[in-house]
Design a protein around this motif. Structure first.
Motif, PDB file in Angstrom:
ATOM      1  N   HIS A  65       0.828  -1.205   0.000  1.00 33.95           N
ATOM      2  CA  HIS A  65       0.000   0.000   0.000  1.00 33.95           C
ATOM      3  C   HIS A  65       0.870   1.267   0.000  1.00 33.95           C
ATOM      4  O   HIS A  65       1.994   1.256   0.467  1.00 33.95           O
ATOM      5  N   GLU A  66       0.314   2.327  -0.533  1.00 32.97           N
ATOM      6  CA  GLU A  66       0.862   3.677  -0.572  1.00 32.97           C
ATOM      7  C   GLU A  66       2.062   3.797  -1.517  1.00 32.97           C
ATOM      8  O   GLU A  66       2.016   4.533  -2.488  1.00 32.97           O
ATOM      9  N   VAL A  67       3.169   3.080  -1.238  1.00 31.73           N
ATOM     10  CA  VAL A  67       4.333   3.063  -2.136  1.00 31.73           C
ATOM     11  C   VAL A  67       4.945   1.665  -2.084  1.00 31.73           C
ATOM     12  O   VAL A  67       5.181   1.127  -1.006  1.00 31.73           O
ATOM     13  N   GLY A  68       5.236   1.112  -3.252  1.00 35.49           N
ATOM     14  CA  GLY A  68       5.889  -0.194  -3.264  1.00 35.49           C
ATOM     15  C   GLY A  68       7.326  -0.119  -2.787  1.00 35.49           C
ATOM     16  O   GLY A  68       7.747  -0.862  -1.896  1.00 35.49           O
ATOM     17  N   LEU A  69       8.103   0.816  -3.379  1.00 33.66           N
ATOM     18  CA  LEU A  69       9.505   1.018  -3.011  1.00 33.66           C
ATOM     19  C   LEU A  69       9.747   2.509  -2.866  1.00 33.66           C
ATOM     20  O   LEU A  69       9.654   3.254  -3.845  1.00 33.66           O
ATOM     21  N   HIS A  70      10.059   2.961  -1.650  1.00 34.43           N
ATOM     22  CA  HIS A  70      10.295   4.380  -1.375  1.00 34.43           C
ATOM     23  C   HIS A  70      11.710   4.560  -0.842  1.00 34.43           C
ATOM     24  O   HIS A  70      12.090   3.962   0.172  1.00 34.43           O
ATOM     25  N   ILE A  71      12.500   5.388  -1.560  1.00 32.97           N
ATOM     26  CA  ILE A  71      13.845   5.742  -1.121  1.00 32.97           C
ATOM     27  C   ILE A  71      13.888   7.254  -0.995  1.00 32.97           C
ATOM     28  O   ILE A  71      13.592   7.967  -1.955  1.00 32.97           O
ATOM     29  N   GLY A  72      14.254   7.761   0.189  1.00 35.74           N
ATOM     30  CA  GLY A  72      14.266   9.196   0.409  1.00 35.74           C
ATOM     31  C   GLY A  72      15.459   9.633   1.234  1.00 35.74           C
ATOM     32  O   GLY A  72      16.004   8.861   2.034  1.00 35.74           O
ATOM     33  N   VAL A 101       7.376   3.093  -7.614  1.00 39.40           N
ATOM     34  CA  VAL A 101       8.707   3.419  -7.097  1.00 39.40           C
ATOM     35  C   VAL A 101       8.802   4.927  -6.945  1.00 39.40           C
ATOM     36  O   VAL A 101       8.509   5.667  -7.891  1.00 39.40           O
ATOM     37  N   VAL A 102       9.241   5.400  -5.759  1.00 37.55           N
ATOM     38  CA  VAL A 102       9.424   6.828  -5.499  1.00 37.55           C
ATOM     39  C   VAL A 102      10.854   7.056  -5.026  1.00 37.55           C
ATOM     40  O   VAL A 102      11.295   6.471  -4.028  1.00 37.55           O
ATOM     41  N   LEU A 103      11.580   7.911  -5.755  1.00 36.20           N
ATOM     42  CA  LEU A 103      12.931   8.321  -5.390  1.00 36.20           C
ATOM     43  C   LEU A 103      12.860   9.808  -5.058  1.00 36.20           C
ATOM     44  O   LEU A 103      12.646  10.638  -5.952  1.00 36.20           O
ATOM     45  N   ALA A 104      13.047  10.168  -3.787  1.00 30.55           N
ATOM     46  CA  ALA A 104      12.713  11.513  -3.337  1.00 30.55           C
ATOM     47  C   ALA A 104      13.870  12.172  -2.598  1.00 30.55           C
ATOM     48  O   ALA A 104      14.448  11.575  -1.684  1.00 30.55           O
ATOM     49  N   GLY A 123       3.758   5.391 -11.815  1.00 27.64           N
ATOM     50  CA  GLY A 123       4.525   4.152 -11.752  1.00 27.64           C
ATOM     51  C   GLY A 123       5.913   4.372 -11.184  1.00 27.64           C
ATOM     52  O   GLY A 123       6.329   3.710 -10.231  1.00 27.64           O
ATOM     53  N   LEU A 124       6.652   5.339 -11.760  1.00 30.72           N
ATOM     54  CA  LEU A 124       8.031   5.638 -11.351  1.00 30.72           C
ATOM     55  C   LEU A 124       8.169   7.142 -11.216  1.00 30.72           C
ATOM     56  O   LEU A 124       8.041   7.875 -12.194  1.00 30.72           O
ATOM     57  N   LEU A 125       8.447   7.619 -10.008  1.00 38.38           N
ATOM     58  CA  LEU A 125       8.555   9.049  -9.719  1.00 38.38           C
ATOM     59  C   LEU A 125       9.965   9.355  -9.218  1.00 38.38           C
ATOM     60  O   LEU A 125      10.439   8.754  -8.250  1.00 38.38           O
ATOM     61  N   TYR A 127      12.070  12.739  -8.024  1.00 36.04           N
ATOM     62  CA  TYR A 127      11.859  14.171  -7.804  1.00 36.04           C
ATOM     63  C   TYR A 127      12.749  14.743  -6.701  1.00 36.04           C
ATOM     64  O   TYR A 127      13.383  14.019  -5.940  1.00 36.04           O
ATOM     65  N   ASN A 128      12.780  16.079  -6.695  1.00 36.92           N
ATOM     66  CA  ASN A 128      13.509  16.885  -5.719  1.00 36.92           C
ATOM     67  C   ASN A 128      15.005  16.542  -5.704  1.00 36.92           C
ATOM     68  O   ASN A 128      15.534  16.038  -4.723  1.00 36.92           O
ATOM     69  N   GLU A 129      15.675  16.862  -6.835  1.00 35.04           N
ATOM     70  CA  GLU A 129      17.125  16.750  -6.962  1.00 35.04           C
ATOM     71  C   GLU A 129      17.629  15.311  -6.867  1.00 35.04           C
ATOM     72  O   GLU A 129      18.760  15.069  -6.421  1.00 35.04           O
ATOM     73  N   SER A 130      16.823  14.367  -7.266  1.00 31.84           N
ATOM     74  CA  SER A 130      17.257  12.971  -7.324  1.00 31.84           C
ATOM     75  C   SER A 130      17.761  12.642  -8.723  1.00 31.84           C
ATOM     76  O   SER A 130      17.512  13.379  -9.675  1.00 31.84           O
TER      77      SER A 130
END
Length: 232
Positions: A65-72, A101-104, A123-125, A127-130
């Motif tokens: 739920h919410e995000v499958g893979l979140h790296i921040g 996938v969210v890379l933040a 699907g694939l985000l 953002y913010n200087e990634s």
């Protein structure tokens, strides 16, 4: 972690945070992670907040739920290969969520041989200087959010950078590939069958909500040896 399955947990399948924290996993399955019982929030497959590095090989993240893979977190690193992120659902506390996938925020990522399928919103985000580079990626069948908006395949924004080769982006909604205030290079991409998002049950083609294969705003988008077809 090697040859591990984490199924039906709450809040996160794996959560790591803080300076120096690392995850190194292979032959990993995380599925059916549920939101918090009290708030209805989260339920992420892997949640890395301000960690140092994540390395994944042959990882399968599904029905979370919410995000499958979140790296921040500034300077956090991701290296992933032979990755599946599929069927992420929205958390019950919001009309949004279900991102694949969210890379933040300052993440540096390399992805090879990844399939991102059947998620919601984006699907694939990136953002913010990634930054992201990689190849042999497939992003498909991203559903719109519950309010009928989004459903984008790949979205790169807020001073981020991406360079991808051999990418298939198909059967998403609103925008197949989006770039805003960012630098995005695609080589050997197939961007196909993007459909309008839905608002109140009908196609909505307003400003900023266009059914376009590629959206490019205030940045740079380079395409080479690519094909774009069957835009709705």
């Amino acid at each position: 972690l090697r040859r591990v399955r984490l199924s039906g947990n709450r809040t996160a399948g794996i959560a790591i945070a803080g300076p120096g924290s690392r995850l190194d996993a292979a032959d990993l399955v995380i599925d059916g992670t549920l939101p918090e019982a009290s708030s209805g929030a989260s339920g992420r497959g892997i949640d890395c907040g301000s960690c140092q590095s994540v390395r994944l090989a042959r990882a399968w993240l599904r029905d979370n739920h919410e995000v499958g893979l979140h790296i921040g977190g500034m300077g956090a690193q991701l290296r992933a290969s032979d990755l599946l992120v599929a069927d992420t659902r929205q958390a019950s506390d919001s009309a949004y969520g279900g991102r694949g996938v969210v890379l933040a925020t300052g993440v540096v990522a390399v992805m090879e041989r990844a399939r991102i399928r059947g998620n919601r919103g984006i699907g694939l985000l990136v953002y913010n200087e990634s930054s992201l580079r990689g190849g042999d990626l497939w992003v498909e069948y991203t559903a719109s959010d519950a309010d009928g908006t989004f459903g984008r395949g790949v979205d790169v924004r807020q001073l981020s950078k991406a360079r991808l080769a051999g990418v298939q982006v198909d059967h998403n909604h609103e925008i197949g590939v989006g770039a805003k205030e960012s630098t995005f290079a695609l080589v050997g991409a197939q961007i196909e069958d993007t459909a309008p998002h839905l608002v109140n049950g009908v196609a909505h083609l307003g400003v900023g909500a266009l059914s376009e294969q590629i959206m490019y705003v205030a940045g740079r988008l380079d395409l080479a040896a690519s094909r774009i077809r069957r835009n709705a």
